[in-house]
Design a protein around this motif. Structure first.
Motif, mmCIF file in Angstrom:
data_model
loop_
_atom_site.group_PDB
_atom_site.id
_atom_site.type_symbol
_atom_site.label_atom_id
_atom_site.label_comp_id
_atom_site.label_asym_id
_atom_site.label_seq_id
_atom_site.Cartn_x
_atom_site.Cartn_y
_atom_site.Cartn_z
ATOM 1 N N THR A 137 11.428 16.753 15.593
ATOM 2 C CA THR A 137 12.119 17.149 16.821
ATOM 3 C C THR A 137 12.322 15.974 17.777
ATOM 4 O O THR A 137 12.253 16.129 18.991
ATOM 5 N N LYS A 139 10.459 13.424 18.238
ATOM 6 C CA LYS A 139 9.249 12.794 18.763
ATOM 7 C C LYS A 139 8.856 11.558 17.973
ATOM 8 O O LYS A 139 7.957 10.823 18.367
ATOM 9 N N GLN A 254 14.754 22.728 20.091
ATOM 10 C CA GLN A 254 14.249 22.570 18.720
ATOM 11 C C GLN A 254 15.040 23.389 17.717
ATOM 12 O O GLN A 254 15.333 22.934 16.624
ATOM 13 N N ALA A 272 9.895 24.115 28.457
ATOM 14 C CA ALA A 272 9.031 24.374 27.296
ATOM 15 C C ALA A 272 9.243 23.273 26.264
ATOM 16 O O ALA A 272 10.337 22.707 26.162
ATOM 17 N N ILE A 273 8.194 22.996 25.517
ATOM 18 C CA ILE A 273 8.222 21.913 24.537
ATOM 19 C C ILE A 273 9.417 22.054 23.590
ATOM 20 O O ILE A 273 10.073 21.072 23.251
ATOM 21 N N GLN A 274 9.746 23.298 23.200
ATOM 22 C CA GLN A 274 10.874 23.491 22.266
ATOM 23 C C GLN A 274 12.207 23.184 22.933
ATOM 24 O O GLN A 274 13.165 22.843 22.274
ATOM 25 N N ALA A 277 12.516 19.296 23.190
ATOM 26 C CA ALA A 277 12.835 18.690 21.896
ATOM 27 C C ALA A 277 14.331 18.444 21.751
ATOM 28 O O ALA A 277 14.736 17.531 21.040
ATOM 29 N N ASP B 12 2.704 21.297 13.412
ATOM 30 C CA ASP B 12 3.033 21.885 14.703
ATOM 31 C C ASP B 12 3.564 20.749 15.580
ATOM 32 O O ASP B 12 2.959 19.688 15.659
ATOM 33 N N ASP B 14 3.949 20.663 18.790
ATOM 34 C CA ASP B 14 3.497 20.688 20.180
ATOM 35 C C ASP B 14 2.378 19.665 20.416
ATOM 36 O O ASP B 14 1.333 20.002 20.972
ATOM 37 N N LYS B 16 1.428 15.078 20.719
ATOM 38 C CA LYS B 16 1.925 13.704 20.774
ATOM 39 C C LYS B 16 1.533 13.068 19.441
ATOM 40 O O LYS B 16 0.351 12.967 19.121
#
Ligand SMILES: Cc1cc2nc3c(=O)[nH]c(=O)nc-3n(C[C@H](O)[C@H](O)[C@H](O)COP(=O)(O)OP(=O)(O)OC[C@H]3O[C@@H](n4cnc5c(N)ncnc54)[C@H](O)[C@@H]3O)c2cc1C
Ligand SMILES: Nc1ncnc2c1ncn2[C@@H]1O[C@H](COP(=O)(O)O)[C@@H](O)[C@H]1O
Lengths: 326, 251
Positions: A137, A139, A254, A272-274, A277, B12, B14, B16
């Motif tokens: 995603t 990262k 995401q 939110a993290i998604q 992304a 997952d 979520d 780092k």
């Protein structure tokens, strides 16, 4: 120096911006080699094809048939693979657009090779192609090396800015390698969203509304702000598309679209993290949220803590004024 | 209907991530793993199709080392009937190498429908499904956000494009990759989890193809500057506009 084939995408009888991007990416990889393009469409598309010369294609193969008026992946992928073999190209470049992502793996499998998908940069390194491809995603960024010949590469929309080369292209008709009317998978309809609006993948500015806008009709607020910029598209969070306030195709994140505009304005979006992304690589991020603890503020270059219903109309007016004074 | 669902085990997101000492993979220590998002949608779509049509059998297939057993058990606890692990030491990055192993397993399985996720959330290649379809010579629809298979002979689907959507029709047997929008995956029930323990999980060696695409480096993208709140309420708007003009230069 090697020759490359670029797949130039058309929709509704017009070349898309990603068509020029694919040619631009192919030109970058070809060095001094030739870039040819291939375009599919209903009869008439040939008249548009020569424009691909401007960003570096020296020849455009045009495959015209009524059955190419809409996406026809079986016949198109068969024709692309056949042309790659016949033309002896070092590789074929497609856009990682919805249609390009559909075609590229079919072409790769027909050629019996692996592929590099959705790359943000690519170069030749000796005999290999080396490309950057965001994974997990966005990262993590991976550098991938492609030893396959011919190579199949899809390039992320927006990553390769079309640069005018002042060149021109000859246009040549090409027959489809498979009867396009006999494809098993048939596209039966194309529903264009609001064509007056810019697409999320092409807009330099995106204004996204979240659940904080409270109701579908309040999206007028973010639409007005987008209109004030003049070059902005409107995005949405999953909370919003789930509730049917906006179509799923507007969802960023995401499991939605991955975007990277110059300016991203998040209104009533928690972050939110998604969601992050899909937009964290935007150049500048602005957040407007009434909760100062909202995670969106952690990635925002400029955050305003406040009520969207008060802040956004003022911002819309200020943007209009700023643009009028330019 | 006889349906196969290909699922991948992924970390997952979520967290780092850290890069492993090799410099070509993420460090897996401490990571949690689960079924890739879109594969969950595909599993749910398969369950709903057979619930609607009645009867049938669904097989989940996952290629990877023994840790994927946990992911396959989860699929079984959702209600999927049987599972196959295509065993290998590590999952290659090259989608075509994976596709060849999956196609070898799926070939001769007499499936009416073979479902994939639109993309795996870690590799983000979006390639394995259509590659398998090519290898098997089956019709293929990718990234279906709506799927209607109400008979054993044919189906229709909707696909989202940039600013548009298209509808497609296709004959069965077929390969379909599933986008979000088709079905939200159910949570396994306690009964489902108990039942899963007794369901068959077959382990076979993966017949991977040779890889021509390799990861030669992995790194973290440049950090974003820490977030900055510039003020509260509508009175902050002039300052924002000034920053957009002078600092960000986007206005
Ligand atoms: C597997 C999976 C995949 C997902 N994929 C995606 C995805 O692709 N994209 C995505 O977006 N989400 C995705 N999600 C969902 C995600 O987790 C969040 O639920 C979602 O992004 C929340 O949307 P939101 O920010 O609009 O809503 P909320 O989280 O409800 O946030 C609303 C925000 O609005 C603020 N607010 C309220 N009123 C006002 C006001 N008057 N003025 C200003 N601010 C106000 C609130 O403070 C709050 O921060 C996914 C989830 C899962 C589990
Ligand atoms: N190791 C694997 N085992 C089983 N299915 C997989 C595997 N890798 C990919 N797939 C399937 O192929 C889809 C697309 O993956 P990808 O091409 O990696 O984006 C996934 O959503 C899965 O359905």
């Amino acid at each position: 120096m090697a020759n490359f084939l670029a797949v130039a995408e058309a929709r509704n009888g017009e070349l898309r911006k990603v068509a020029h991007e694919a040619v631009t990416a192919a030109k970058a990889l070809a060095g001094g080699g030739d870039v040819h393009a291939i375009v599919f469409g209903a009869p008439g598309i040939a008249a548009k094809a020569a424009a691909l010369g401007e960003c570096g294609a020296s020849k455009v193969f045009v495959v015209e048939h009524d059955a190419f008026a809409m996406h026809n992946p079986e016949a198109a992928s068969a024709t692309i693979a056949a042309q790659v073999k016949a033309g002896g190209y070092r590789g074929v470049i497609l856009s990682a657009s919805a249609h390009g992502k559909d075609l590229a793996p079919r072409v790769a499998a027909k050629l019996g090779v692996g592929m590099a998908a959705d790359v943000t940069a690519a170069r030749m390194d000796g005999d290999a192609i080396v490309a950057s491809h965001p994974v997990n995603t966005g990262k993590v960024v991976s550098t991938i090396t492609l030893s396959a010949n011919p190579a199949v590469v899809s390039v992320r929309p927006g990553a390769f800015t079309p640069a005018p080369t002042g060149g021109s292209a000859t246009v040549e008709a090409l027959a489809s390698a498979a009867d396009p009317a006999a494809s098993r998978v048939k596209t039966t309809g194309l529903t264009q969203g609001n064509t007056a609006k810019l697409d999320l993948g092409e807009a330099p500015i995106i204004v996204t509304g979240g659940r904080g806008l409270k109701a579908a009709e309040n999206f007028k607020l973010v639409e007005d702000l987008a209109d004030a910029f003049g070059n902005a598209a409107v995005g949405a969070t999953r909370a919003v598309t789930d509730d049917g306030w906006r179509p799923h195709s507007d969802q960023i994140g995401q499991t939605g679209r991955l975007v990277s505009p110059d300016l991203y304005i998040a209104v009533g979006v928690s972050g939110a993290i998604q969601h992050l992304a899909g937009m964290r690589t935007s150049k500048t991020i602005v957040a407007i949220n009434k909760d100062k603890e909202a995670p969106i503020f952690k990635v925002a270059d400029y955050g305003i803590v406040g009520d969207a219903f008060e802040v956004v109309p003022k911002l819309t007016e200020a943007v209009k004024a700023a643009r009028a004074n330019r | 209907m006889k349906i196969a669902v290909c699922i991948k085990r992924v970390p997952d997101m979520d967290v780092k991530f850290k890069i492993a000492a090799s410099g070509t993979a993420v460090d897996e220590t401490g990571l949690k793993f689960d079924m890739s998002d879109f594969d969950g949608y595909a599993a749910e779509a398969a369950l709903q199709i057979n619930e609607k049509l009645g009867g049938g059998e669904i097989t989940a297939i996952c290629l990877g080392p023994d840790t994927v057993g946990e992911t396959l058990r989860k699929a079984l606890s959702m209600g999927i009937d049987k599972a196959v692990q295509l065993k290998c030491d590590a999952v290659p990055f090259d989608g075509y190498a994976i596709a060849q192993a999956l196609a070898a397993e799926l070939k001769g399985g007499n499936y009416d429908l073979i479902l994939f996720g639109r993309m795996s959330i870690d590799s983000s290649n979006q390639s394995v499904g259509p590659m398998v379809a090519e290898l098997l010579g089956l019709p293929c629809v990718t990234a279906a956000s709506r799927l209607d298979v109400s008979a054993k002979t044919s189906g229709t689907a909707q696909r989202e494009l940039e600013g548009a959507s298209e509808t497609v029709s296709f004959p069965l047997p077929a390969v379909v990759s599933i986008d979000e929008g088709v079905a939200r995956p159910r949570y396994p029930s306690l009964k489902g989890i108990m039942a899963a323990k007794k369901k068959p999980l077959e382990v076979k060696p993966a017949q991977l193809g040779a890889a021509t695409v390799t990861v030669t480096r992995m790194e973290l993208p440049p950090e974003r500057n820490a977030g900055r709140i510039i003020g509260e309420g509508p009175d902050t708007v002039p300052e924002l506009v000034r920053l957009l003009q002078t600092e960000a230069k986007v206005l």
